[in-house]
Design a protein around this motif. Structure first.
Motif, short mmCIF file in Angstrom:
data_model
loop_
_atom_site.label_atom_id
_atom_site.label_comp_id
_atom_site.label_asym_id
_atom_site.label_seq_id
_atom_site.Cartn_x
_atom_site.Cartn_y
_atom_site.Cartn_z
N ARG A 1 -2.22 6.59 3.52
CA ARG A 1 -2.41 7.71 2.58
C ARG A 1 -2.00 9.03 3.22
O ARG A 1 -1.36 9.87 2.57
CB ARG A 1 -3.86 7.76 2.12
CG ARG A 1 -4.14 8.87 1.11
CD ARG A 1 -5.47 8.68 0.44
NE ARG A 1 -5.48 7.45 -0.37
CZ ARG A 1 -6.52 7.05 -1.09
NH1 ARG A 1 -7.65 7.77 -1.09
NH2 ARG A 1 -6.45 5.95 -1.81
N ARG B 1 1.04 11.41 1.71
CA ARG B 1 0.77 12.78 1.27
C ARG B 1 1.64 13.78 2.01
O ARG B 1 2.22 14.70 1.41
CB ARG B 1 -0.72 13.10 1.46
CG ARG B 1 -1.64 12.39 0.47
CD ARG B 1 -3.09 12.71 0.77
NE ARG B 1 -3.98 12.11 -0.22
CZ ARG B 1 -5.30 12.13 -0.14
NH1 ARG B 1 -5.89 12.71 0.91
NH2 ARG B 1 -6.04 11.57 -1.08
N HIS C 1 0.83 -1.21 0.00
CA HIS C 1 0.00 0.00 0.00
C HIS C 1 0.87 1.26 0.00
O HIS C 1 0.55 2.24 -0.68
CB HIS C 1 -0.93 0.01 1.22
CG HIS C 1 -2.17 -0.80 1.04
ND1 HIS C 1 -2.16 -2.18 0.99
CD2 HIS C 1 -3.47 -0.44 0.87
CE1 HIS C 1 -3.39 -2.63 0.82
NE2 HIS C 1 -4.20 -1.60 0.74
N GLU D 1 0.61 4.09 -2.93
CA GLU D 1 0.26 5.47 -2.58
C GLU D 1 1.39 6.43 -2.89
O GLU D 1 1.15 7.57 -3.31
CB GLU D 1 -0.10 5.55 -1.09
CG GLU D 1 -1.40 4.86 -0.71
CD GLU D 1 -2.63 5.55 -1.31
OE1 GLU D 1 -2.53 6.71 -1.75
OE2 GLU D 1 -3.69 4.90 -1.34
#
Length: 340
Positions: free
Chosen positions: A295, A299, A82, A86
């Protein structure tokens, strides 16, 4: 007297006591036909003199200021898979490209350092390190001259930026969930810090919070995993412990398989919990776990990397993001007669 030019492959060869062609095979062909002893001498010599092998032609290197590098652990682990996905998505949104190198999950740091050398040889503008093995001190010695950031692993090194999951909070939160379910004695699967610094941090935090809550924790060696889960089930029976804490979801799944083979019901006979919360179908299995905020971490990391690449003289920052507990039927009340 200081070096007036960057170190060359010939310099490395001379320092390591090998030929230039041997050094070339190590950096260009993954060490094919080079003895492990010679490879170690070459890498140590290169690191000592700050040599970074340039894998690309000068024309490509001139354009690589839009490239970022990512060192990632084995992507078969959902947490790293993941993170990998991402990171690609966020870097693309920042109008950059991502070059990634993957280290095997059972390697204890050697291939990770080699992977960093490969990324630097590609002349990336900055490097993300998404792994739970190599010590921050070793990372700081390996990557110099470009921004480097640890992603997904708590870090306090004064020279290395990090945007990470708050694993201390995750361990505490899980301990509170276990205590709230009524458990007063648990089995905790533990692994050496060399195997995973993240696992070690989670379990130490959980045990500390259990102690504060009056929950006794019985440690059991995790490795090898297939035997560790069996030992955990044996100890849970002997100690009349109603819950087994696994440091990661894939271990919890192995424990569920082992329990089923023994005819044990979860949670009626024993409860279990995990960490990560990212594998497909965990909701169908009903595993109680702590879901990582992948996530949000990615970011934040990409935004911060852009700030660092702008050249501002910014103080080193260590950011933490806390995940969410996902309730599941694998965590129930202790069986009758336990906690006594």
């Amino acid at each position: 007297m200081g070096r007036s030019r960057p170190p060359t492959m010939q310099d490395v060869a001379r320092a390591a006591g090998v030929s230039r062609s041997t050094v070339s095979r190590v950096f260009q062909n993954g060490g094919e036909k080079v003895s492990p002893d010679a490879q170690i001498r070459i890498h140590e010599a290169a690191r000592a003199m700050g040599y970074v092998h340039n894998l690309v032609a000068s024309g490509l290197a001139a354009r690589s200021n839009r490239q970022l590098g990512l060192l990632i652990r084995d992507a078969t682990n959902p947490a790293y898979g993941h993170l990998h996905a991402e990171m690609h998505r966020a870097v693309l949104a920042a109008e950059r490209t991502l070059v990634s190198v993957t280290a095997h999950r059972h390697d204890y740091g050697g291939t990770e350092i080699e992977g960093l050398h490969r990324l630097m040889g590609l002349r990336v503008a900055g490097v993300f390190v998404g792994t739970g093995v190599t010590a921050a001190e070793d990372l700081a010695e390996t990557v110099t001259g470009i921004p480097m950031m640890i992603v997904g692993r708590p870090n306090s090194h004064p020279r290395i930026e990090s945007v990470s999951y708050d694993e201390k909070a995750h361990g505490r939160d899980m301990a509170e969930q276990i205590a709230a379910a009524g458990h007063r004695r648990v089995v905790v699967l533990e692994a050496p810090v060399l195997y995973s610094r993240v696992f070690d941090l989670r379990m130490r935090s959980l045990v500390d919070r259990c102690t504060e809550l009056g929950v006794s924790a019985v440690p059991v060696d995790l490795l090898p995993v297939e035997q560790g889960v069996g030992r955990a089930l044996d100890v849970a029976r002997e100690e009349r412990a109603g819950c087994i804490v696994c440091p990661v979801d894939y271990v919890a799944l192995e424990l569920l398989r082992a329990a089923a083979q023994r005819g044990l019901r979860v949670p009626e006979d024993v409860s279990t919990v995990g960490f990560d919360g990212l594998g497909d179908g965990l909701d169908l299995i009903g595993l109680a776990t702590m879901q990582l905020p992948v996530r949000q971490v990615v970011r934040d990391a990409v935004v911060r990397m852009e700030e660092l690449l702008e050249g501002a003289d910014l103080p080193v920052r260590h950011s933490l993001h806390t995940g969410t507990f996902l309730p599941g039927r694998s965590l129930g009340p202790p069986p009758a007669g336990h906690n006594c």
